[in-house]
Design an enzyme around this catalytic site. Structure first.
Site, PDB file in Angstrom:
ATOM      1  N   GLY A  35      52.602  44.697  41.163  1.00 28.62           N
ATOM      2  CA  GLY A  35      52.998  45.998  40.659  1.00 28.62           C
ATOM      3  C   GLY A  35      52.310  46.271  39.341  1.00 28.62           C
ATOM      4  N   GLY A  40      58.276  43.771  35.409  1.00 30.92           N
ATOM      5  CA  GLY A  40      59.252  42.692  35.429  1.00 30.92           C
ATOM      6  C   GLY A  40      59.009  41.614  36.466  1.00 30.92           C
ATOM      7  N   CYS A 115      51.497  37.764  40.246  1.00 30.70           N
ATOM      8  CA  CYS A 115      50.163  38.361  40.109  1.00 30.70           C
ATOM      9  C   CYS A 115      50.115  39.324  38.927  1.00 30.70           C
ATOM     10  CB  CYS A 115      49.775  39.105  41.384  1.00 30.70           C
ATOM     11  SG  CYS A 115      49.631  38.012  42.802  1.00 30.70           S
ATOM     12  N   PRO A 116      48.989  39.369  38.218  1.00 27.59           N
ATOM     13  CA  PRO A 116      48.881  40.229  37.040  1.00 27.59           C
ATOM     14  C   PRO A 116      48.917  41.703  37.408  1.00 27.59           C
ATOM     15  CG  PRO A 116      46.758  39.257  37.566  1.00 27.59           C
ATOM     16  CD  PRO A 116      47.768  38.598  38.450  1.00 27.59           C
ATOM     17  N   SER A 546       8.089  40.102  42.488  1.00 28.85           N
ATOM     18  CA  SER A 546       9.323  39.502  43.029  1.00 28.85           C
ATOM     19  C   SER A 546      10.162  38.903  41.897  1.00 28.85           C
ATOM     20  CB  SER A 546       9.009  38.441  44.086  1.00 28.85           C
ATOM     21  OG  SER A 546       8.048  37.511  43.670  1.00 28.85           O
TER      22      SER A 546
END
Length: 635
Positions: A35, A40, A115-116, A546
Site C-alpha cells: 500500500g 500502517g 513491502c515498502p 561497436s
C-alpha cells in the site's frame, strides 16, 4: 525412577512428538502487506507477531525500550519496530527493504513480507509479491485510495495473486465511521473492476489498537465478516490450486552420486508425479517412465506441487539443468518469441535491442527486448506510447530469446512464466516480467535442415571460418587495418569478406540512426550477417566502432568456440580526434553531430580482447602483420 514418573515422561514425549508432527504438516501461507506510505503495514505485521505469541521475552523487552526511545502514539509498544530493522527505516519511519517474518497459529504457518510503500522502492515490492499467495493491501482510512494503492494493486494482479485483502486501517482515527469505510470500499471496487480484479475481501482494522486483527472488535459492530487472522487461516494457498494442473518440474540439478544412480532434482511447480507415469523432457521432447520419486526421507508413492524431489527414470534420456520434466500428454510449450509485461527495476533505462540475461525457472538464456508496445499508466490504466522503460515503469513488449525455452503463461504457472532480466555487464537485476503467450511466428518458423553443412563449406575453402571483429574509436584506423589484413589473406589464397561500418549503412542498415538503440540494432544485424558468412566457410572481417561490450558479446555468443576474434584498435581519443579524416569530431564538438562516440556517447573498451593493436606505435601494415601472426594457423 518410579513407574508413575516413567509414564509421565513417556506421555510428555508422546505429546511433544504429536505437537511437532502436527506443526510439521501445517500448510504454509505466504502473503505480503503493501500500500502507500504510512498506511500502517509494519505496524500490522508487528501486531500479528505480537498477538500470535511469536515474540520472545528479550525481544519484547528490547521492543518496549525502543518504543519509549522513539515515542509512540499513546501506546506502550510501537509494533512497527518489530519489522523495520534497517537503521534508515527507523530514522525515517518508513519501510525501504522487504522484511520477511515468520509466525504460526494452531492451524497454519505464515511467511509475511512487509513491502515498502514509497514509489522509489516499487521494485522491492515486486520482489516480495513474486512468491506470495495473498496480498493484504492497506489503506489509511483518513486518506482513502491513493496512487500507490492503485500501483500495488495493479502489480499484485499482474503478478497473479488471486487472493486480495483490502484492509482499511486506522479505523480508530475516524471513530470507526461505517459511512467513510463504505465510501472507501466503493471507490476501490470501481478501480479494481477497471483492472480486472474480480473479487477481494474488505476488513476494517486498526493495527495499533488491534481491532479485527485476531478478535472481533466491538467498535465495528456493523461489520459481520471474518477477522484478518480468521481469513488468513482459511484462504486457499497456491500449492493446493496447483495440484489440479498437469505435472511440471524445472530441473535444478542432475543428481549422480555414483554410477548406479542418476536422478533429476527440482521443485515440483504443478501437478503430481508417481512411479509409472510417462513424462517428457523439454525442450528435447524425449519421453520416459518414472522409476522412482525420492527425497531425503526415502522413496515416495507420489510427489506433489510444492515438494522438492529427485525423479529417476527408466531410460537414459538427455536431460540437464534448465530442462523441464512434464506430463507427456500435456507438456508446456517451447518457443523463443513472446509477448510479456515488464516491470523495470533499474536506475538506468531499458536499452531496446541490447542483450540481457533472462532467468526463467532454472533456465538462463540471452534475450533482447523490443521497443515497448506501450507503457501502462497505473492511475488511469491508459496505454502510453514509450520508446523505453524508466525506473518503476510497467510496459508490454515483445522479447526474443537466443534459443527456445520451456514456458507457460504466467497466469497458469509462475515457475515457467515469470522471469527476471540481468544486465550482462554489471550483473544487476534490472527488470522482472511475466510471459503472456508465444508469438505465432515463433511457432510457425522452423529451421530448414540442409545437406551441405557448415563444415563442408569450410573444408571446400581449406580454412577455418572466423570473425575478425575490429573495434575502436572513429579515426582509430579500424577500416585501414582490416583492409590490409584482407589483402594479406587474399595473397594466402584465403576466402574472405570485409564488412565496413560506413558501407553497410548505405544498404542493409540505411534505416538506422546513431542513437544507442540504433547502434545496438546495427551491430545485431551485422552479427547475423557475419554468422551467415561463417556458415558459408568465410573468414569475415568487420570494422565497426561497436561501442558497447554487451553488443560485442551478443555477436560472440552467436559464434562457435574460438571463432570470434575481438581486435581492439587501441588509439587514444586525442590521437583519433587529431586525425579526424572525415571531420566528424569537429562537428560533434560544435554540437552539430549528436550521439558521437567519445564525445557525447560512451565507448566501452574491450576488457580482454584476443588481439590489441596500438596504432600510435604501429603502422597499418605492421598492425596487419601482427594480426595475421596472431590468427595463424588458418585451418
Amino acid at each position: 525412577m518410579s513407574s508413575d514418573t516413567y509414564k509421565t515422561d513417556a506421555l510428555i514425549a508422546e505429546d511433544i512428538e504429536a505437537y511437532l508432527d502436527k506443526h510439521q504438516h501445517k500448510t504454509m501461507l505466504r502473503f505480503i502487506t503493501c500500500g502507500s506510505v504510512d498506511d500502517g503495514k509494519s505496524t500490522l505485521i508487528g501486531r500479528l507477531l505480537y498477538d500470535s505469541k511469536m515474540i520472545f521475552e528479550d525481544q519484547l523487552a528490547a521492543l518496549e525500550s525502543d518504543s519509549k526511545r522513539v515515542g509512540t502514539q499513546g501506546q506502550d509498544i510501537d509494533f512497527a519496530l518489530l519489522v523495520d530493522g534497517l537503521a534508515a527505516e527507523r530514522e525515517q519511519g518508513i519501510t525501504i527493504d522487504v522484511a520477511y517474518r515468520f509466525f504460526a497459529t494452531e492451524s497454519r504457518k505464515f511467511i509475511v513480507a512487509d513491502c515498502p510503500g514509497h514509489e522509489q522502492y516499487t521494485r522491492n515490492m515486486v520482489t516480495g509479491a513474486s512468491t506470495a499467495d495473498l496480498a493484504c493491501i492497506l489503506i489509511d482510512a483518513r486518506k482513502g485510495v491513493l496512487v500507490q494503492t492503485k500501483r500495488h494493486s495493479f502489480l499484485c494482479h499482474q503478478l497473479g495473486i488471486k487472493n486480495l485483502v483490502l484492509a482499511v486501517n486506522k479505523m480508530d482515527l475516524i471513530d470507526y465511521d461505517q459511512e467513510k469505510y463504505d465510501a472507501i470500499i466503493a471507490d476501490y471496487e470501481e478501480f479494481a473492476k477497471s483492472i480486472g480484479i474480480e473479487s477481494f475481501t474488505a476488513i476494517p482494522i486498526s493495527g495499533l489498537a488491534g481491532d479485527n486483527i485476531t478478535t472481533k472488535s466491538e467498535n465495528t459492530a456493523w461489520y459481520d465478516g471474518p477477522t484478518l487472522m480468521e481469513h488468513l487461516e482459511a484462504v486457499e494457498v497456491r500449492s493446493d490450486a496447483n495440484l489440479d494442473k498437469p505435472f511440471s518440474m524445472p530441473v535444478q540439478w542432475v543428481n549422480r552420486p555414483n554410477l548406479d544412480f542418476r536422478g533429476f532434482s527440482g521443485l515440483i511447480s504443478t501437478g503430481s508425479v508417481k512411479p509409472g507415469d510417462l513424462v517428457r523432457s523439454l525442450p528435447s521432447g524425449k519421453t520416459s517412465t518414472v522409476k522412482s520419486v525420492v527425497t531425503m526421507e526415502g522413496e515416495l508413492e507420489q510427489g506433489v506441487a510444492g515438494q522438492s524431489v529427485t525423479i529417476t527414470l527408466e531410460d537414459e534420456i538427455d536431460c540437464s539443468r534448465g530442462d523441464v520434466l512434464a506430463a507427456a500428454d500435456n507438456p508446456p510449450e517451447v518457443a523463443d518469441q513472446f509477448e510479456s509485461t515488464i516491470v523495470w527495476m533499474d536506475e538506468d533505462p531499458l536499452v531496446v535491442g541490447r542483450a540481457y540475461w533472462m532467468k526463467i525457472g532454472t533456465q538462463t538464456v540471452s534475450v533482447t527486448v523490443a521497443e515497448p508496445k506501450y507503457e501502462i499508466n497505473v492511475n488511469t490504466m491508459q496505454h502510453l506510447a514509450a520508446k523505453t522503460l524508466e525506473l518503476n515503469a510497467i510496459g508490454v513488449s515483445e522479447i526474443t530469446t537466443d534459443k527456445q525455452i520451456v514456458f507457460e503463461a504466467y497466469a497458469d504457472n509462475r515457475a515457467l512464466g515469470g522471469f527476471i532480466l540481468i544486465d550482462k555487464i554489471t550483473n544487476r537485476t534490472v527488470g522482472a516480467g511475466m510471459l503472456h503467450f508465444s508469438l505465432r511466428r515463433a511457432q510457425n518458423v522452423h529451421w530448414q535442415a540442409t545437406d551441405i553443412t557448415r563444415d563442408d563449406h569450410a573444408a571446400m575453402k581449406n580454412q577455418r571460418p572466423r570473425v575478425l571483429w575490429f573495434t575502436g574509436l572513429s579515426g582509430s584506423g579500424k577500416s585501414t587495418i582490416a583492409n590490409e589484413v584482407e589483402k594479406k589473406l587474399a595473397l594466402m589464397n584465403r576466402h574472405t569478406f570485409l564488412l565496413d561500418g560506413d558501407n553497410v549503412r548505405h544498404g542493409l542498415n540505411k534505416d538506422l540512426g546513431f542513437t544507442e538503440s540504433d547502434r545496438i540494432e546495427n551491430i545485431r544485424r551485422i552479427g547475423e550477417v557475419a554468422k551467415l558468412m561463417t556458415d558459408a566457410g568465410l573468414i569475415v572481417l568487420t570494422a565497426f566502432i561497436s561501442p558497447f561490450r554487451a553488443d560485442r558479446q551478443l555477436v560472440r555468443d552467436m559464434m562457435g568456440e574460438g571463432e570470434f576474434i575481438e581486435i581492439h584498435v587501441d588509439t587514444p581519443l586525442e590521437v583519433a580526434e587529431a586525425r579526424d579524416v572525415k571531420g566528424l569530431y569537429k562537428k560533434a564538438r560544435e554540437g552539430k553531430l549528436k550521439n558521437f562516440t567519445g564525445i557525447d556517447s560512451p565507448y566501452e573498451e574491450p576488457e580482454d580482447p584476443e588481439i590489441r593493436v596500438n596504432t600510435v606505435a604501429m603502422s597499418p601494415e605492421e598492425a596487419a602483420d601482427y594480426v595475421i601472426s596472431k590468427i595463424l594457423p588458418l585451418k
